[in-house]
Design a protein around this motif. Structure first.
Motif: not given
Length: 189
Positions: A122, A124-125, A127-128, A139-140, A172, A174, A178
């Motif tokens: 999925e 990785i964000s 931001l985290g 992260a979540d 990330n 996209s 990841t």
């Protein structure tokens, strides 16, 4: 049939508890001990770690691709490298539902070992990412998060990387996936 379900649940819970205890020992151990520096085969450490996590990938029908020169060697701590790679590969498998995980190892021109792990999950964000090396952080981290874990894995990887004077980075890929890059210098004996 019901007893088989209970046996499986007990086995799974015991395995989870053993993993947690092992993670806590690894985490505390990094404060108390220096790295055990020796010359070792990168191929041996990486292939053993891939073998150890392959069952998890197989259960999710994920591919595992390993690209490492079988003659690649370095000076460092093979046990700690194995621990770091186990956590990184476990995360890649945990957050990937389809496709696979790839690990690649190259030696750079300045004699650093660069290990890259890519997954088709999925993503990785970013931001985290600054918080991920903190203990008990994910992260979540919401109550409804979909993945198990207590948030020690990347904290352990971060401590190993710091003790090794290495670098850990996340990217990330996209729209999916990841990339985690672990760069480690050869250490003097």
């Amino acid at each position: 049939a019901a007893s088989d379900v209970y046996k499986r649940q007990i086995h799974d819970s015991a395995t989870d508890l053993l993993t947690l205890i092992s993670d806590i020992i690894d985490f505390v151990d990094m404060d108390d001990r220096s790295l055990n520096i020796q010359l070792f085969s990168l191929y041996d450490v990486i292939s053993a770690t891939v073998h150890n996590v392959k069952k998890s990938a197989d259960l999710k029908m994920l591919t595992m691709d390993m690209q490492v020169d079988d003659k690649a060697i370095m000076h460092g701590d093979p046990k700690r490298l194995g621990v770091a790679l186990r956590h990184l590969l476990d995360n890649a498998i945990k957050f990937t539902e389809h496709g696979g995980v790839k690990i690649e190892c190259v030696i750079s021109s300045d004699n650093k070992t660069c290990i890259t792990i890519e997954d088709s999950g999925e993503g990785i964000s970013l931001l985290g990412v600054p918080c991920l090396s903190q203990t008990f952080v994910q992260a979540d981290s919401g109550l409804n998060r979909s993945k198990a874990g207590v948030g020690l894995g990347l904290a352990i990887v971060g401590r190993i990387t710091k003790k090794w004077n290495g670098e850990l980075s996340f990217k990330n890929l996209s729209p999916h996936g990841t990339q985690v890059k672990l760069e480690l210098p050869n250490l003097k004996v």
